[in-house]
Write a protein that holds these residues in place. Sequence first.
Motif, PDB file in Angstrom:
ATOM      1  N   ALA A  91      -0.441 -12.933  12.584  1.00 29.74           N
ATOM      2  CA  ALA A  91       0.476 -11.882  13.026  1.00 29.74           C
ATOM      3  C   ALA A  91       0.197 -10.660  12.165  1.00 29.74           C
ATOM      4  O   ALA A  91       0.383 -10.709  10.945  1.00 29.74           O
ATOM      5  N   THR A  92      -0.261  -9.574  12.780  1.00 30.34           N
ATOM      6  CA  THR A  92      -0.801  -8.451  12.026  1.00 30.34           C
ATOM      7  C   THR A  92       0.000  -7.176  12.268  1.00 30.34           C
ATOM      8  O   THR A  92       0.247  -6.797  13.409  1.00 30.34           O
ATOM      9  N   ALA A 117      -1.907   9.398  13.700  1.00 28.75           N
ATOM     10  CA  ALA A 117      -1.219   8.939  14.910  1.00 28.75           C
ATOM     11  C   ALA A 117      -2.183   8.734  16.070  1.00 28.75           C
ATOM     12  O   ALA A 117      -1.948   7.888  16.943  1.00 28.75           O
ATOM     13  N   ARG A 118      -3.277   9.500  16.108  1.00 26.89           N
ATOM     14  CA  ARG A 118      -4.253   9.340  17.192  1.00 26.89           C
ATOM     15  C   ARG A 118      -4.930   7.973  17.118  1.00 26.89           C
ATOM     16  O   ARG A 118      -5.134   7.309  18.146  1.00 26.89           O
ATOM     17  N   MET A 119      -5.276   7.562  15.925  1.00 24.75           N
ATOM     18  CA  MET A 119      -5.866   6.240  15.746  1.00 24.75           C
ATOM     19  C   MET A 119      -4.833   5.154  16.043  1.00 24.75           C
ATOM     20  O   MET A 119      -5.140   4.144  16.695  1.00 24.75           O
ATOM     21  N   ILE A 157      -9.706  -2.402  14.676  1.00 22.73           N
ATOM     22  CA  ILE A 157     -10.905  -3.230  14.842  1.00 22.73           C
ATOM     23  C   ILE A 157     -10.787  -4.518  14.032  1.00 22.73           C
ATOM     24  O   ILE A 157     -10.976  -5.622  14.561  1.00 22.73           O
ATOM     25  N   ALA A 158     -10.480  -4.409  12.742  1.00 22.12           N
ATOM     26  CA  ALA A 158     -10.331  -5.609  11.913  1.00 22.12           C
ATOM     27  C   ALA A 158      -9.064  -6.373  12.285  1.00 22.12           C
ATOM     28  O   ALA A 158      -9.063  -7.609  12.340  1.00 22.12           O
ATOM     29  N   ALA A 159      -7.984  -5.654  12.545  1.00 26.52           N
ATOM     30  CA  ALA A 159      -6.709  -6.313  12.843  1.00 26.52           C
ATOM     31  C   ALA A 159      -6.816  -7.236  14.048  1.00 26.52           C
ATOM     32  O   ALA A 159      -6.251  -8.332  14.070  1.00 26.52           O
ATOM     33  N   ARG A 160      -7.559  -6.815  15.071  1.00 26.83           N
ATOM     34  CA  ARG A 160      -7.711  -7.653  16.258  1.00 26.83           C
ATOM     35  C   ARG A 160      -8.484  -8.934  15.935  1.00 26.83           C
ATOM     36  O   ARG A 160      -8.226  -9.989  16.529  1.00 26.83           O
ATOM     37  N   GLN A 161      -9.414  -8.848  14.993  1.00 25.62           N
ATOM     38  CA  GLN A 161     -10.124 -10.061  14.596  1.00 25.62           C
ATOM     39  C   GLN A 161      -9.186 -11.037  13.898  1.00 25.62           C
ATOM     40  O   GLN A 161      -9.291 -12.257  14.093  1.00 25.62           O
ATOM     41  N   PHE A 162      -8.272 -10.526  13.102  1.00 31.10           N
ATOM     42  CA  PHE A 162      -7.307 -11.402  12.438  1.00 31.10           C
ATOM     43  C   PHE A 162      -6.298 -11.953  13.448  1.00 31.10           C
ATOM     44  O   PHE A 162      -5.875 -13.109  13.337  1.00 31.10           O
ATOM     45  N   GLN A 163      -5.919 -11.145  14.431  1.00 28.65           N
ATOM     46  CA  GLN A 163      -5.065 -11.670  15.492  1.00 28.65           C
ATOM     47  C   GLN A 163      -5.760 -12.808  16.229  1.00 28.65           C
ATOM     48  O   GLN A 163      -5.147 -13.835  16.524  1.00 28.65           O
ATOM     49  N   ARG A 210      -4.161  -1.381  22.266  1.00 34.20           N
ATOM     50  CA  ARG A 210      -4.927  -2.624  22.222  1.00 34.20           C
ATOM     51  C   ARG A 210      -4.076  -3.788  21.729  1.00 34.20           C
ATOM     52  O   ARG A 210      -4.598  -4.861  21.423  1.00 34.20           O
ATOM     53  N   GLY A 211      -2.750  -3.578  21.629  1.00 31.85           N
ATOM     54  CA  GLY A 211      -1.841  -4.679  21.344  1.00 31.85           C
ATOM     55  C   GLY A 211      -1.442  -4.870  19.905  1.00 31.85           C
ATOM     56  O   GLY A 211      -0.869  -5.912  19.542  1.00 31.85           O
ATOM     57  N   LEU A 212      -1.679  -3.874  19.053  1.00 33.19           N
ATOM     58  CA  LEU A 212      -1.334  -3.997  17.639  1.00 33.19           C
ATOM     59  C   LEU A 212      -0.063  -3.223  17.327  1.00 33.19           C
ATOM     60  O   LEU A 212       0.122  -2.103  17.799  1.00 33.19           O
ATOM     61  N   GLU A 213       0.805  -3.790  16.528  1.00 29.38           N
ATOM     62  CA  GLU A 213       1.978  -3.075  16.012  1.00 29.38           C
ATOM     63  C   GLU A 213       1.529  -2.218  14.833  1.00 29.38           C
ATOM     64  O   GLU A 213       0.866  -2.703  13.914  1.00 29.38           O
ATOM     65  N   VAL A 214       1.897  -0.938  14.849  1.00 27.75           N
ATOM     66  CA  VAL A 214       1.427  -0.007  13.822  1.00 27.75           C
ATOM     67  C   VAL A 214       2.572   0.876  13.347  1.00 27.75           C
ATOM     68  O   VAL A 214       3.314   1.433  14.168  1.00 27.75           O
ATOM     69  N   ASP A 215       2.705   1.029  12.038  1.00 23.45           N
ATOM     70  CA  ASP A 215       3.559   2.048  11.429  1.00 23.45           C
ATOM     71  C   ASP A 215       2.678   3.233  11.051  1.00 23.45           C
ATOM     72  O   ASP A 215       1.637   3.046  10.407  1.00 23.45           O
ATOM     73  N   VAL A 216       3.070   4.436  11.447  1.00 20.91           N
ATOM     74  CA  VAL A 216       2.283   5.624  11.128  1.00 20.91           C
ATOM     75  C   VAL A 216       2.746   6.177   9.779  1.00 20.91           C
ATOM     76  O   VAL A 216       3.841   6.721   9.650  1.00 20.91           O
TER      77      VAL A 216
END
Length: 280
Positions: free
Chosen positions: A77-78, A85-87, A66-72, A94-100
């Motif tokens: 670059a976020t 892992a579910r989150m 939610i916050a990351a998309r606002q910064f994008q 939604r287009g975010l790169e995530v390390d679990v």
Amino acid sequence: MPTLPREEPQPPTAKSHTARRMAESFGVDAQRYDQARPGYPDALVARIVAGSPGTDVLDVGCGTGIAARQFQAAGCATLGVEPDARMADVARARGLEVDVAAFEAWQSDGRTFDTVIAAQSWHWVDPVAGAVKAARVLRPGGRLAIFGHVYEPPAEVAEPFAAAYRRAAPDSPLGGQPARRPLDLYRAGYAKFADTIRETGQFDAPEQWRFDWERSYTRDQWLDLLPTTGGLTRLRPDQLAGILDAVGSAIDSLGGHFTMSYTTLATTAVRVGTGGGGGA
């Protein structure tokens, strides 16, 4: 985030990060979480971006992004770090790169950032280890920004919720909390975050920011959000149904909608020194 037992079931403390079962309960319905939870004030995002040396952002405990998309959307670059892992799956969709990974165990692999943010998540991070690690992965002049909402529904909604929660979960330690608690308790929690940041010796003097705003909720919108809050994510369906019925009736008595007063608090500090370590 007071009236409701949720991800901050009480003002943030140094021991919140040990409540792993609660911390890991928000992914039960990650899609609902993403759709129902509010974003953050645009003024907060703009102030963080303007006060950072560049646009590379690390979002600690990014949840569904939610916050990351606002910064994008603000041109950053976020990268998210999220233990559930579910989150993370929803955030990636939604287009975010995530390390679990949990932030304390996450491997930066030499990556450094201009900004480290933690939105509604720092109380799930070991405060001492987290501050040290944030300093390690921030570039000189980079900003650490920890922020979250404090919100209080009107008493006509808060009191029926508290009573219904006590009936549904009489053995829960959250059930004994008062329906409404003062903002100063939460400000004190963010001041404690500042203390641990200061103790690293790696940051300039921390600052405390505050943003006040309002949002209107219909009955259906509020009942969609409630099951994503920390005190409710672990209840049985019958327990949850009783609480939602009581709250729904309370909102009906107000004409089917109400206005929520929000305060978004932030603790923020700038990294000093000649460079980040770039290590684990």
